[in-house]
Write a protein that holds these residues in place. Structure first.
Motif, PDB file in Angstrom:
ATOM      1  N   TYR A  52       0.819  -1.218   0.000  1.00 24.22           N
ATOM      2  CA  TYR A  52       0.000   0.000   0.000  1.00 24.22           C
ATOM      3  C   TYR A  52       0.856   1.274   0.000  1.00 24.22           C
ATOM      4  N   LEU A  55      -0.502   4.739  -0.652  1.00 22.83           N
ATOM      5  CA  LEU A  55      -1.466   5.343   0.285  1.00 22.83           C
ATOM      6  C   LEU A  55      -0.800   5.898   1.544  1.00 22.83           C
ATOM      7  N   PHE A  60      -6.089   7.164   6.985  1.00 16.21           N
ATOM      8  CA  PHE A  60      -6.518   5.808   7.312  1.00 16.21           C
ATOM      9  C   PHE A  60      -5.394   4.773   7.191  1.00 16.21           C
ATOM     10  N   LEU A  64      -5.380   0.858   8.245  1.00 11.50           N
ATOM     11  CA  LEU A  64      -5.409  -0.095   7.131  1.00 11.50           C
ATOM     12  C   LEU A  64      -4.340  -1.187   7.331  1.00 11.50           C
ATOM     13  N   ARG A  88     -11.896  -6.040 -11.046  1.00 13.31           N
ATOM     14  CA  ARG A  88     -12.362  -4.874 -10.273  1.00 13.31           C
ATOM     15  C   ARG A  88     -13.891  -4.751 -10.323  1.00 13.31           C
ATOM     16  N   ARG A 105     -18.315  -7.060  -2.929  1.00 10.49           N
ATOM     17  CA  ARG A 105     -18.517  -6.106  -1.823  1.00 10.49           C
ATOM     18  C   ARG A 105     -19.987  -5.715  -1.688  1.00 10.49           C
ATOM     19  N   VAL A 112     -16.010   0.585   4.252  1.00  6.35           N
ATOM     20  CA  VAL A 112     -14.796   0.703   3.439  1.00  6.35           C
ATOM     21  C   VAL A 112     -13.577   0.154   4.192  1.00  6.35           C
ATOM     22  N   ASN A 115     -13.608  -4.192   3.735  1.00  2.81           N
ATOM     23  CA  ASN A 115     -14.240  -4.427   2.423  1.00  2.81           C
ATOM     24  C   ASN A 115     -13.806  -5.729   1.737  1.00  2.81           C
ATOM     25  N   CYS A 117     -11.938  -7.675   0.137  1.00  2.19           N
ATOM     26  CA  CYS A 117     -11.061  -8.137  -0.942  1.00  2.19           C
ATOM     27  C   CYS A 117     -10.309  -6.981  -1.593  1.00  2.19           C
ATOM     28  N   HIS A 118      -9.242  -7.340  -2.272  1.00  2.00           N
ATOM     29  CA  HIS A 118      -8.430  -6.382  -3.039  1.00  2.00           C
ATOM     30  C   HIS A 118      -8.265  -6.910  -4.454  1.00  2.00           C
ATOM     31  N   GLY A 119      -8.234  -5.987  -5.418  1.00  2.20           N
ATOM     32  CA  GLY A 119      -7.925  -6.374  -6.787  1.00  2.20           C
ATOM     33  C   GLY A 119      -7.052  -5.311  -7.435  1.00  2.20           C
TER      34      GLY A 119
HETATM   35  P1  RTP Z   1      -7.883  -2.223  -2.760  1.00  2.16           P
HETATM   36  O1  RTP Z   1      -6.504  -1.700  -3.079  1.00  2.16           O
HETATM   37  O2  RTP Z   1      -7.992  -2.821  -1.379  1.00  2.16           O
HETATM   38  O3  RTP Z   1      -8.449  -3.095  -3.842  1.00  2.16           O
HETATM   39  O4  RTP Z   1      -8.828  -0.968  -2.725  1.00  2.16           O
HETATM   40  P2  RTP Z   1      -9.000   0.137  -3.819  1.00  2.16           P
HETATM   41  O5  RTP Z   1      -7.907   0.134  -4.834  1.00  2.16           O
HETATM   42  O6  RTP Z   1     -10.380  -0.024  -4.324  1.00  2.16           O
HETATM   43  O7  RTP Z   1      -8.911   1.446  -2.935  1.00  2.16           O
HETATM   44  P3  RTP Z   1      -7.671   2.272  -2.390  1.00  2.16           P
HETATM   45  O8  RTP Z   1      -8.047   3.694  -2.485  1.00  2.16           O
HETATM   46  O9  RTP Z   1      -6.385   1.797  -2.992  1.00  2.16           O
HETATM   47  O10 RTP Z   1      -7.686   1.897  -0.858  1.00  2.16           O
HETATM   48  C1  RTP Z   1      -7.104   0.716  -0.387  1.00  2.16           C
HETATM   49  C2  RTP Z   1      -7.881   0.200   0.783  1.00  2.16           C
HETATM   50  O11 RTP Z   1      -7.785   1.121   1.867  1.00  2.16           O
HETATM   51  C3  RTP Z   1      -8.961   1.065   2.636  1.00  2.16           C
HETATM   52  N1  RTP Z   1      -9.551   2.397   2.722  1.00  2.16           N
HETATM   53  N2  RTP Z   1     -10.031   2.897   3.832  1.00  2.16           N
HETATM   54  N3  RTP Z   1     -11.527   6.151   4.089  1.00  2.16           N
HETATM   55  C4  RTP Z   1     -11.103   4.990   4.508  1.00  2.16           C
HETATM   56  O12 RTP Z   1     -11.207   4.652   5.679  1.00  2.16           O
HETATM   57  C5  RTP Z   1     -10.480   4.111   3.542  1.00  2.16           C
HETATM   58  N4  RTP Z   1     -10.278   4.385   2.259  1.00  2.16           N
HETATM   59  C6  RTP Z   1      -9.686   3.285   1.731  1.00  2.16           C
HETATM   60  C7  RTP Z   1      -9.913   0.092   1.965  1.00  2.16           C
HETATM   61  O13 RTP Z   1      -9.759  -1.180   2.600  1.00  2.16           O
HETATM   62  C8  RTP Z   1      -9.389   0.063   0.549  1.00  2.16           C
HETATM   63  O14 RTP Z   1      -9.752  -1.149  -0.087  1.00  2.16           O
END
Ligand code: RTP
Length: 150
Positions: A52, A55, A60, A64, A88, A105, A112, A115, A117-119
């Motif tokens: 990650y 991020l 968060f 996370l 996705r 989901r 959030v 959630n 799973c991850h893709g």
């Molecule tokens: P992922 O990587 O898990 O597939 O999720 P994503 O690309 O759809 O979303 P991303 O923005 O990369 O965020 C990664 C994971 O961080 C957690 N998250 N928490 N506001 C919050 O509390 C928040 N925003 C994101 C989620 O578990 C998200 O899947």
């Protein structure tokens, strides 16, 4: 888009804890994707920080990493036509409240922060994530109809 496109799909600790591993695998299998790697991993915070890295700095982020390190995840690689984009779509929107019914989901999650799973979000990131989670490499195989399981 290619038939050999690969994506990294991960069932997060809440998905494992809730017994959704079989359901999620079933959806990818029945859609027509080919499972080319799978393992259960209890990842370290350091490993998850690499996954990650984009991020880092978000409010968060610490929560996370704690959530993702709270239990084992199922790390998988699925292969097939347009695997990244279709994967996705099958997962649904990041925030489950915005995920359509019929998506993973949208059917099984509400928050959030949990959630399931991850893709991978691009072919380039998929290849990076596959290298990060499967540094040992992936065994390629073809289905041999001549020795099909009886
Ligand atoms: P992922 O990587 O898990 O597939 O999720 P994503 O690309 O759809 O979303 P991303 O923005 O990369 O965020 C990664 C994971 O961080 C957690 N998250 N928490 N506001 C919050 O509390 C928040 N925003 C994101 C989620 O578990 C998200 O899947």
């Amino acid at each position: 888009m290619s038939v050999s496109e690969r994506t990294y799909i991960m069932i997060k600790p809440d998905g494992v804890q809730r017994g959704l591993v079989g359901e999620i695998i079933k959806r990818f299998e029945t859609r027509g994707f080919k499972l080319i790697a799978l393992k259960l991993v209890h990842a370290t915070p350091e490993h998850l920080e690499k996954h990650y890295a984009d991020l880092k700095g978000k409010g968060f982020f610490p929560g996370l990493i704690k959530y993702m390190a709270s239990g084992p995840v199922v790390a998988m690689v699925w292969q097939g036509l347009d695997a990244v984009k279709t994967g996705r779509v099958m997962l649904g929107a990041t925030n489950p409240l915005a995920s359509s019914p019929g998506t993973i989901r949208g059917d099984y999650a509400l928050s959030v922060g949990r959630n399931i799973c991850h893709g991978s979000d691009s072919v380039e990131n998929a290849e990076k994530e596959i290298s990060l989670w499967f540094p040992e490499g992936i065994v390629q195989y073809t289905h041999n109809q001549a020795i099909w399981v009886f």
